[in-house]
Write an enzyme that holds these catalytic residues in place. Structure first.
Site, PDB file in Angstrom:
ATOM      1  N   ASP A 121       0.871  -1.177   0.000  1.00 32.43           N
ATOM      2  CA  ASP A 121       0.000   0.000   0.000  1.00 32.43           C
ATOM      3  C   ASP A 121       0.908   1.227   0.000  1.00 32.43           C
ATOM      4  OD1 ASP A 121       1.011   0.070   2.544  1.00 32.43           O
ATOM      5  OD2 ASP A 121      -0.911  -0.004   3.561  1.00 32.43           O
ATOM      6  N   ASP A 178      -8.362  -7.309  -0.472  1.00 29.25           N
ATOM      7  CA  ASP A 178      -7.515  -7.655   0.672  1.00 29.25           C
ATOM      8  C   ASP A 178      -8.275  -7.261   1.913  1.00 29.25           C
ATOM      9  OD1 ASP A 178      -6.882  -4.619   0.291  1.00 29.25           O
ATOM     10  OD2 ASP A 178      -6.112  -5.122   2.272  1.00 29.25           O
ATOM     11  N   CYS A 195     -14.221 -28.302   5.046  1.00 33.83           N
ATOM     12  CA  CYS A 195     -12.931 -27.691   4.719  1.00 33.83           C
ATOM     13  C   CYS A 195     -11.850 -28.763   4.718  1.00 33.83           C
ATOM     14  CB  CYS A 195     -12.592 -26.603   5.736  1.00 33.83           C
ATOM     15  SG  CYS A 195     -11.007 -25.803   5.441  1.00 33.83           S
ATOM     16  N   CYS A 227      -8.584 -28.042   4.720  1.00 32.56           N
ATOM     17  CA  CYS A 227      -7.302 -27.408   5.048  1.00 32.56           C
ATOM     18  C   CYS A 227      -6.524 -28.264   6.039  1.00 32.56           C
ATOM     19  CB  CYS A 227      -7.507 -25.996   5.579  1.00 32.56           C
ATOM     20  SG  CYS A 227      -7.868 -25.877   7.340  1.00 32.56           S
ATOM     21  N   CYS A 237      -8.207 -28.383   9.514  1.00 37.15           N
ATOM     22  CA  CYS A 237      -9.443 -29.172   9.614  1.00 37.15           C
ATOM     23  C   CYS A 237      -9.193 -30.670   9.410  1.00 37.15           C
ATOM     24  CB  CYS A 237     -10.470 -28.643   8.606  1.00 37.15           C
ATOM     25  SG  CYS A 237     -11.099 -27.021   9.077  1.00 37.15           S
ATOM     26  N   HIS A 242      -6.691 -21.796   9.088  1.00 38.24           N
ATOM     27  CA  HIS A 242      -8.021 -22.209   8.604  1.00 38.24           C
ATOM     28  C   HIS A 242      -8.750 -21.051   7.922  1.00 38.24           C
ATOM     29  CE1 HIS A 242     -12.071 -23.438   8.062  1.00 38.24           C
ATOM     30  NE2 HIS A 242     -12.427 -22.362   8.734  1.00 38.24           N
TER      31      HIS A 242
HETATM   32 ZN   LIG Z   1     -10.122 -25.566   7.541  1.00 36.67          ZN
END
Ligand SMILES: [Zn+2]
Length: 373
Positions: free
Chosen positions: A73, A282, A320, A322, A325, A351
């Protein structure tokens, strides 16, 4: 977007790495989450450790060992958040550091110098983020200043963009190299930066006034930036208004260039805005909320501190995939939070970022499916 450090498919969500770190998440995990571009905050990095130090270290990519893209930025937003600690003139902004009270001055030229020294792939024009609410006269004045600063930013940036700190043939640690020996950390990848230079995006301001937003967009498009941001949103205005300003402003910006809405939003918002044609977003929300125990899931928001999760063996989000998870239970995540273990911030953030990035991946997949049909 073909950037010096990465090819980035849009629409994209960019995790915020304020001070050279996406809080609580090491770079190798960001890679595993398939983040292609992250943000760095010019104001914070300028104050600490300093842009000249980062330049000497080969730029922010090499300093933090992040081989993919970085957007910085302009520092404007943070400086303007300082309120009583700043003084604005036509030339720039004088402000006092939130760290030690020391006095500093940011002009459009200086902001460009700092961003080039950091070595970002995408730099942002120095703008004044108009506060909310702002009356018409105030928004008008602020917009005029931002337009003058955009022209000065561009002129200075074009003259100095070749001074970016990436060295020919030298990338980040491990990048492009095979781990041939245990001390792989000492290896530096070979990357071809020949002819690659950063890009500068313009920022549309104008408060919540349609005609000012239009004027801002049109004048910036005349200046011909390679990409455009819509700034001055998520500053406390109602969500309806955010959506309205985005809807009004987007069609005024070239559709064949990246269009970036700064500082948004919740998972349903980023999907909605992407559907409207926004390419880049963002927000600190997934990372900041994670550290407070707020998890975003396919079933809605979940406060992991809640007592009802004390013996819940299920994952944070059953849909999920990920790495958190797949491995950890809600009960464990809740315990880490209660025990104030640092790992709590790491797992919650991983996560949440996975959820945001996966959300955008699905949006891109949907766009491809529509395009193929
Ligand atoms: Zn997750």
């Amino acid at each position: 977007m073909t950037l010096p450090h990465a090819i980035v498919e849009t629409p994209v969500f960019m995790p915020v790495g304020t001070a050279g770190s996406v809080k609580a998440v090491p770079q190798h995990l960001l890679e595993e989450l398939d983040a292609r571009i992250i943000l760095g905050n010019t104001y914070h990095l300028y104050l600490r450790p300093g842009h000249e130090l980062i330049r000497r270290m080969g730029g922010l990519h090499r300093f933090m060992s992040w081989p993919r893209a970085i957007l910085t930025d302009s520092g404007g937003f943070q400086v303007f958040s300082l309120n009583e600690l700043r003084k604005v003139t036509e030339d720039g902004v004088e402000f006092r550091s939130h760290l030690d009270g020391s006095t500093h001055f940011f002009s459009p030229e200086h902001s460009m110098d700092v961003q080039i020294a950091l070595g970002s792939d995408i730099a942002m024009a120095f703008d004044e983020c108009t506060e909310y609410p702002a009356d018409y006269g105030r928004a008008r004045k602020s917009l005029d200043l931002t337009l003058k600063w955009a022209a000065r930013s561009k002129e200075h940036f074009e003259r100095h963009k070749h001074e970016r700190p990436w060295r020919q043939g030298v990338g980040c640690r491990g990048e492009g190299t095979e781990p041939t020996q245990p001390n792989r950390a000492l290896e530096w990848g070979a990357v071809d930066f020949e002819g690659k230079v950063p890009s500068l995006f313009g920022i549309v301001q104008g408060g919540m006034y349609k005609d000012l937003r239009r004027e801002s967009a049109e004048r910036l498009v005349e200046m011909d930036f390679p990409g455009y941001a819509i700034g001055g949103l998520s500053v406390g205005e109602p969500r309806e208004l955010t959506r309205e300003v985005i809807a009004e402003t987007l069609p005024l910006l070239p559709a064949d260039k990246p269009r970036y809405v700064m500082g948004v939003g919740y998972p349903d918002e980023i999907v909605e805005y992407a559907a409207m044609g926004v390419d880049m977003m963002d927000c600190v929300l997934p990372t900041r909320a994670a550290r407070h125990g707020l998890l975003f899931t396919s079933e809605g928001r979940l406060n992991i501190k809640n007592k009802k999760f004390a013996e819940d063996e299920g994952p944070a989000d059953p849909n999920c995939d990920c790495l958190v998870c797949r491995r950890y239970s809600r009960a464990y995540l809740r315990h880490l939070m209660a025990a104030q273990e640092p790992l709590s911030a790491v797992l919650n953030t991983v996560h949440n970022l996975a959820f945001y990035l996966e959300t955008m991946r699905k949006v891109r997949e949907g766009i491809e499916a529509v395009g193929a049909a």
